[in-house]
Write a protein that holds these residues in place. Structure first.
Motif, PDB file in Angstrom:
ATOM      1  N   VAL A 118     -10.193  37.132   5.645  1.00  0.00           N
ATOM      2  CA  VAL A 118     -10.618  37.454   6.804  1.00  0.00           C
ATOM      3  C   VAL A 118      -9.950  37.003   8.013  1.00  0.00           C
ATOM      4  O   VAL A 118      -9.803  35.729   8.172  1.00  0.00           O
ATOM      5  CB  VAL A 118     -12.194  37.305   7.245  1.00  0.00           C
ATOM      6  CG1 VAL A 118     -12.434  37.865   8.396  1.00  0.00           C
ATOM      7  CG2 VAL A 118     -12.894  38.005   5.958  1.00  0.00           C
ATOM      8  N   ALA A 119      -8.986  37.617   8.707  1.00  0.00           N
ATOM      9  CA  ALA A 119      -8.210  37.217   9.584  1.00  0.00           C
ATOM     10  C   ALA A 119      -8.892  36.981  11.053  1.00  0.00           C
ATOM     11  O   ALA A 119      -9.882  37.677  11.381  1.00  0.00           O
ATOM     12  CB  ALA A 119      -7.002  38.322  10.013  1.00  0.00           C
ATOM     13  N   VAL A 120      -8.390  36.171  11.843  1.00  0.00           N
ATOM     14  CA  VAL A 120      -9.113  35.925  13.267  1.00  0.00           C
ATOM     15  C   VAL A 120      -8.186  35.939  14.256  1.00  0.00           C
ATOM     16  O   VAL A 120      -6.995  35.449  13.979  1.00  0.00           O
ATOM     17  CB  VAL A 120      -9.901  34.575  13.300  1.00  0.00           C
ATOM     18  CG1 VAL A 120     -10.449  34.424  14.393  1.00  0.00           C
ATOM     19  CG2 VAL A 120     -10.914  34.473  11.982  1.00  0.00           C
ATOM     20  N   VAL A 121      -8.350  36.536  15.445  1.00  0.00           N
ATOM     21  CA  VAL A 121      -7.394  36.545  16.534  1.00  0.00           C
ATOM     22  C   VAL A 121      -8.048  36.208  17.659  1.00  0.00           C
ATOM     23  O   VAL A 121      -9.247  36.215  17.780  1.00  0.00           O
ATOM     24  CB  VAL A 121      -6.424  38.052  16.764  1.00  0.00           C
ATOM     25  CG1 VAL A 121      -5.908  38.357  15.498  1.00  0.00           C
ATOM     26  CG2 VAL A 121      -7.399  39.111  16.995  1.00  0.00           C
ATOM     27  N   GLY A 122      -7.155  35.867  18.709  1.00  0.00           N
ATOM     28  CA  GLY A 122      -8.052  35.487  20.072  1.00  0.00           C
ATOM     29  C   GLY A 122      -7.127  35.492  21.086  1.00  0.00           C
ATOM     30  O   GLY A 122      -5.645  35.292  21.049  1.00  0.00           O
ATOM     31  N   VAL A 123      -7.804  35.221  22.404  1.00  0.00           N
ATOM     32  CA  VAL A 123      -6.907  35.247  23.651  1.00  0.00           C
ATOM     33  C   VAL A 123      -7.693  34.650  24.716  1.00  0.00           C
ATOM     34  O   VAL A 123      -8.712  34.739  24.875  1.00  0.00           O
ATOM     35  CB  VAL A 123      -6.421  36.670  24.257  1.00  0.00           C
ATOM     36  CG1 VAL A 123      -7.801  37.651  24.307  1.00  0.00           C
ATOM     37  CG2 VAL A 123      -5.621  36.480  25.469  1.00  0.00           C
ATOM     38  N   ILE A 124      -6.936  33.743  25.370  1.00  0.00           N
ATOM     39  CA  ILE A 124      -7.699  32.879  26.570  1.00  0.00           C
ATOM     40  C   ILE A 124      -7.996  33.805  27.569  1.00  0.00           C
ATOM     41  O   ILE A 124      -6.940  34.495  27.987  1.00  0.00           O
ATOM     42  CB  ILE A 124      -6.861  31.828  27.073  1.00  0.00           C
ATOM     43  CG1 ILE A 124      -6.719  30.754  25.946  1.00  0.00           C
ATOM     44  CG2 ILE A 124      -7.444  31.088  28.166  1.00  0.00           C
ATOM     45  CD1 ILE A 124      -7.763  29.983  25.436  1.00  0.00           C
ATOM     46  N   SER A 125      -9.129  33.828  28.344  1.00  0.00           N
ATOM     47  CA  SER A 125      -9.400  34.468  29.666  1.00  0.00           C
ATOM     48  C   SER A 125     -10.484  33.849  30.523  1.00  0.00           C
ATOM     49  O   SER A 125     -10.372  32.748  30.435  1.00  0.00           O
ATOM     50  CB  SER A 125     -10.148  35.654  29.011  1.00  0.00           C
ATOM     51  OG  SER A 125     -10.297  36.668  30.310  1.00  0.00           O
TER      52      SER A 125
END
Length: 370
Positions: free
Chosen positions: A149-156
């Motif tokens: 299971v892959a996980v991605v993210g972005v700062i906001s």
């Protein structure tokens, strides 16, 4: 997963130096590399491998490292792990997500151990832990315990309406594992706020939850980024029928839309035509956003050579096999998304009464097949 991280590392170096013909330095990890990120301010590179985090300078020389596993764990036990968890054993920590938070000098590190909790480490020295807690419960579980299971993210950011407080957050996209929550995209705090803890989910939005269809659509996230006031997620999923093939989508929402009301999806097609046949590559594997060089820009976006382009590698099936590189000008994706939104508002339908907005995938004419 490892080859995607190595490809990302090569892209970081190539686009950063504009000299892919030069001999590149290299870094070897003792364990499989899962992801790579770069601090745009310092040029430092951070490598997430199984059981280790590495901090490298721009020449790929190691400056610092931190061991994150193996540790005693069981995915079915609630951390902290105690003697009551009788089936606990030493398990590897798959570092699934690294995010650079330059604003406060920390690196967000989320692994597979302890139900996918995260920690904050110092950007200047990753062996210095800034924040870690395994006692806050399910609300702070971010990543997945399962390797696939892959996980991605972005700062906001998150601005509270009632008091105008500006909070540091990151948005996370992940698939579904057997021990995971059904939230596909979630908004996570990067600071304590009132009674809320670091990494706690701030938004409950049905738009981006898989329940009750988690085993039907099987989302597989590959990349997240933000640009010009929007946040984007790239992922593939099954059509929701007995068909097991993956279809790729790009989703977009306004960065200041904290409740996901603007969330919109667009199907992306990648195909390569030969003299014999046309091959369709339906599953996205790796993505990178960058401004192309002058020659390539004239071919893809002659009307706007400064436009950013989404470089995406697709495969034919789940096992990889043959692959292709497709390139999508970001402006064309945004234009198509606006058309989708407008079509939805006016209720356009096709001859078979299907909504037009969900039946027209976005295609670009330029692609290359290895």
């Amino acid at each position: 997963m490892a080859w995607r991280a190595l490809a990302a590392l090569s892209l970081l170096l190539c686009f950063g130096s504009s000299c892919c013909d030069d001999t590149q330095d290299y870094f070897l990890s003792d364990t499989v590399i899962n992801n790579v990120v770069q601090d745009p301010q310092t040029g430092r590179i951070y490598v997430g491998a199984i059981n280790n985090i590495y901090q490298l300078n721009y020449d790929l020389l190691k400056e610092s490292s931190a061991a994150t596993g193996p540790k005693t764990d069981n995915p079915h036990c609630t951390p902290p792990i105690t003697a009551q968890c009788t089936d606990a054993k030493d398990m590897d920590n798959i570092n699934k997500l690294l995010l650079v938070n330059s604003a406060n000098g920390t690196l967000i590190v989320c692994g597979s151990l302890f139900r996918g909790i995260c920690s904050l480490v110092n950007l200047n020295s990753v062996d210095e832990q800034v924040y870690y807690s395994d006692t806050k419960g399910e609300k702070t579980y971010v990543a997945s315990t399962e390797e696939s299971v892959a996980v991605v993210g972005v700062i906001s950011y998150f601005i509270e309406a009632h008091n105008n407080a500006n909070l540091s957050i990151f948005l996370v996209g992940k698939g579904y594992g057997s021990s995971d929550s059904s939230k596909l995209i979630s908004t996570r705090l990067l600071q304590e706020h009132g009674e809320m803890d670091v990494f706690e989910n701030m938004v409950e939005a049905s738009t981006v939850q898989a329940s009750p269809f988690v085993q039907r659509y099987l989302h597989d996230f590959r990349h997240a980024f933000k640009d010009n006031g929007y946040i984007y997620f790239l992922f593939s999923r099954t059509p929701g029928t007995s068909d097991s093939r993956k279809i790729t989508f790009i989703a977009r929402l306004c960065e200041n839309d904290h409740h996901y009301y603007s969330y919109t999806e667009l199907q992306l097609n990648c195909s390569v035509s030969t003299e014999q046949q046309e091959n369709t590559y339906n599953k996205v594997q790796a993505v990178y956003l960058a401004k192309p060089g002058e020659v390539l820009a004239r071919k893809i976006i002659p009307s706007n050579p400064n436009d950013k382009v989404l470089f995406a590698v697709f495969s034919v099936d789940e096992d990889g096999g043959h692959s292709a590189l497709c390139m999508y000008p970001l402006s064309s994706i945004n234009t198509r998304l606006e058309e989708v939104i407008e079509s939805c508002y006016v209720g356009e339908v096709l001859e078979d009464e299907k909504p037009k907005t969900v039946d027209l995938p976005h295609i670009v004419p330029l692609a290359s097949s290895p």
